[in-house]
Design an enzyme around this catalytic site. Sequence first.
Site, PDB file in Angstrom:
ATOM      1  N   CYS A 151      80.250  38.383 -71.355  1.00 18.50           N
ATOM      2  CA  CYS A 151      81.052  37.145 -71.370  1.00 18.50           C
ATOM      3  C   CYS A 151      81.887  36.959 -72.633  1.00 18.50           C
ATOM      4  O   CYS A 151      83.119  36.969 -72.567  1.00 18.50           O
ATOM      5  CB  CYS A 151      80.134  35.946 -71.186  1.00 18.50           C
ATOM      6  SG  CYS A 151      79.323  35.939 -69.583  1.00 18.50           S
TER       7      CYS A 151
HETATM    8  N1  LIG Z   1      75.690  37.728 -67.350  1.00 16.78           N
HETATM    9  C1  LIG Z   1      75.992  36.532 -67.827  1.00 16.78           C
HETATM   10  O1  LIG Z   1      75.430  36.070 -68.802  1.00 16.78           O
HETATM   11  C2  LIG Z   1      77.037  35.673 -67.134  1.00 16.78           C
HETATM   12  C3  LIG Z   1      77.049  34.302 -67.378  1.00 16.78           C
HETATM   13  C4  LIG Z   1      77.980  33.495 -66.748  1.00 16.78           C
HETATM   14  C5  LIG Z   1      78.936  34.101 -65.916  1.00 16.78           C
HETATM   15  N2  LIG Z   1      78.921  35.435 -65.708  1.00 16.78           N
HETATM   16  C6  LIG Z   1      79.923  35.992 -64.801  1.00 16.78           C
HETATM   17  O2  LIG Z   1      79.297  36.208 -63.547  1.00 16.78           O
HETATM   18  C7  LIG Z   1      79.857  37.383 -62.918  1.00 16.78           C
HETATM   19  C8  LIG Z   1      78.738  38.374 -62.591  1.00 16.78           C
HETATM   20  O3  LIG Z   1      78.157  38.833 -63.797  1.00 16.78           O
HETATM   21  P1  LIG Z   1      76.690  39.468 -63.872  1.00 16.78           P
HETATM   22  O4  LIG Z   1      76.316  39.435 -65.307  1.00 16.78           O
HETATM   23  O5  LIG Z   1      75.772  38.847 -62.877  1.00 16.78           O
HETATM   24  O6  LIG Z   1      76.976  40.969 -63.417  1.00 16.78           O
HETATM   25  P2  LIG Z   1      75.879  42.101 -63.085  1.00 16.78           P
HETATM   26  O7  LIG Z   1      76.517  43.402 -63.387  1.00 16.78           O
HETATM   27  O8  LIG Z   1      74.567  41.774 -63.710  1.00 16.78           O
HETATM   28  O9  LIG Z   1      75.657  41.970 -61.512  1.00 16.78           O
HETATM   29  C9  LIG Z   1      76.689  42.112 -60.608  1.00 16.78           C
HETATM   30  C10 LIG Z   1      76.163  42.787 -59.343  1.00 16.78           C
HETATM   31  O10 LIG Z   1      77.258  42.859 -58.432  1.00 16.78           O
HETATM   32  C11 LIG Z   1      77.186  44.086 -57.731  1.00 16.78           C
HETATM   33  N3  LIG Z   1      78.511  44.391 -57.213  1.00 16.78           N
HETATM   34  C12 LIG Z   1      79.609  44.840 -57.873  1.00 16.78           C
HETATM   35  N4  LIG Z   1      80.649  44.924 -57.055  1.00 16.78           N
HETATM   36  C13 LIG Z   1      80.237  44.542 -55.837  1.00 16.78           C
HETATM   37  C14 LIG Z   1      80.846  44.412 -54.575  1.00 16.78           C
HETATM   38  N5  LIG Z   1      82.128  44.686 -54.407  1.00 16.78           N
HETATM   39  N6  LIG Z   1      80.105  43.988 -53.546  1.00 16.78           N
HETATM   40  C15 LIG Z   1      78.800  43.687 -53.696  1.00 16.78           C
HETATM   41  N7  LIG Z   1      78.135  43.771 -54.879  1.00 16.78           N
HETATM   42  C16 LIG Z   1      78.861  44.192 -55.930  1.00 16.78           C
HETATM   43  C17 LIG Z   1      76.659  45.065 -58.760  1.00 16.78           C
HETATM   44  O11 LIG Z   1      76.034  46.165 -58.139  1.00 16.78           O
HETATM   45  C18 LIG Z   1      75.677  44.206 -59.544  1.00 16.78           C
HETATM   46  O12 LIG Z   1      74.364  44.303 -59.038  1.00 16.78           O
HETATM   47  C19 LIG Z   1      80.915  37.907 -63.880  1.00 16.78           C
HETATM   48  O13 LIG Z   1      82.153  37.366 -63.559  1.00 16.78           O
HETATM   49  C20 LIG Z   1      80.465  37.332 -65.212  1.00 16.78           C
HETATM   50  O14 LIG Z   1      81.539  37.189 -66.116  1.00 16.78           O
HETATM   51  C21 LIG Z   1      77.978  36.237 -66.271  1.00 16.78           C
END
Ligand SMILES: NC(=O)c1ccc[n+]([C@@H]2O[C@H](COP(=O)([O-])OP(=O)(O)OC[C@H]3O[C@@H](n4cnc5c(N)ncnc54)[C@H](O)[C@@H]3O)[C@@H](O)[C@H]2O)c1
Length: 413
Positions: free
Chosen positions: A265
């Site tokens: 992030c």
């Molecule tokens: N991690 C954090 O602290 C956090 C906090 C707030 C917001 N976010 C936002 O949330 C979103 C997700 O982040 P995250 O940390 O959960 O990511 P992550 O990598 O932990 O998890 C994402 C998951 O999505 C899956 N994926 C990717 N492309 C895909 C597709 N086309 N179809 C189905 N599954 C798919 C991946 O295999 C993975 O398991 C991002 O936009 C991030 O900026 C993250």
Amino acid sequence: MNAQESRILAIIGQGYVGLPLAMAAVDAGWTVIGIDNFEAKVAQINSGKSPVEDISDTQLQAALVSGAYRASADFSSAAKASVITICVPTPLDEKREPDLSLLQSAATEVAPYISNETLVVSESTSYPGTLRDIIIPTVDSLKPKDSIYVYFASAPERVNPGDQVWNQKNTPRLVGAIDNASQVKALAFYESICDFAVSVSSPEVAEAAKLLENTFRLVNIALINEFTQLCAAAGINAHEVIDAASTKPYGFMPFRPGVGVGGHCIPVDPLYLTWWARQNGGRAEFVETADSINHMMPKYVAQRALELVDSSVTKPKVLILGVAYKPGVGDVRETPVSELRNHLKAQGAEVAWHDPLVINWEGSYPVTLEWECDVAILATKQPGMDIKQLILRRIQILDCTNSIHNQAGVTSL
Ligand SMILES: NC(=O)c1ccc[n+]([C@@H]2O[C@H](COP(=O)([O-])OP(=O)(O)OC[C@H]3O[C@@H](n4cnc5c(N)ncnc54)[C@H](O)[C@@H]3O)[C@@H](O)[C@H]2O)c1
């Protein structure tokens, strides 16, 4: 029962955001299908082994056994859902510009299975206009012909992995939809899961607010990183100054220096803002400067650590303690420790690392704390890391975490 009457939620992406959301929704009485295109992860989750620290195996197993949750790689399972949330990564590409390919592919793959009157929400972080300009046209062009009306909203996730206080339930959720009907649906959904849903006038406000929140952190961290270097050059302990300034009861908020910024992030989202500014003919100069100051920190930390080594040592051995981007998680995405290691190696150092929560990192493996070194850098203070034994062995430590006080041999950043 029609899909729109069901309390079935499909979540695309089962990572740091999607899986905790799934568990919060199960707790709130929803039946949840966690869709992820990474089949090995789906198998791991369905075997009861949680891939994220915030969800214990016990909690996951209880949800699986109750039948209220399962993971799937099959997008067609979204057809039964009345709500679909998209929680896939929004990283940067090789030019350090927004890479929305995963968001685009998630929308493309789920669109043919969206039933009439389903609510589709984007929780992924992105620049203002992403829901309206990318997700909605994709879904509208690929949805089934009899799905006449689909509701759309943006509700950016604010989860802070490893946080013991703030979680999906008690963190207020911003909700901005494309029209009144969508707003009513989206608020009802988030009010069923969260203690507070905050209504904003459009998806763009919600998307922009998320970028503002994380950019606020980036620039304040950059300010304190720069300030710390000025203090150190003048022989002043920056932490004592921050503690002193923090006694002001209003108008000041303490930030602490460190190796840099990491994770999915803080180093990434502000670059969505700088890119968006350029698309609109502007420039977010202040944010760009903050980004470059934070990127200079690993080099500064490497220099400070090597200054602690006796000048007669030609190839210093440096032990990095903690490589995850923050305490309590094993997440090494965008960790600034990567640049720190590169700088140390470029200065001729032999570098090893230790992190109880990280099994392997960039093709290398951890060493134990017994590894003989000339200096240790405490980059991330992980639980279960026995720093005392290094202090007892009189190893010089550069503490970048402000967690060791008044100990001989320990220098604060
Ligand atoms: N991690 C954090 O602290 C956090 C906090 C707030 C917001 N976010 C936002 O949330 C979103 C997700 O982040 P995250 O940390 O959960 O990511 P992550 O990598 O932990 O998890 C994402 C998951 O999505 C899956 N994926 C990717 N492309 C895909 C597709 N086309 N179809 C189905 N599954 C798919 C991946 O295999 C993975 O398991 C991002 O936009 C991030 O900026 C993250």
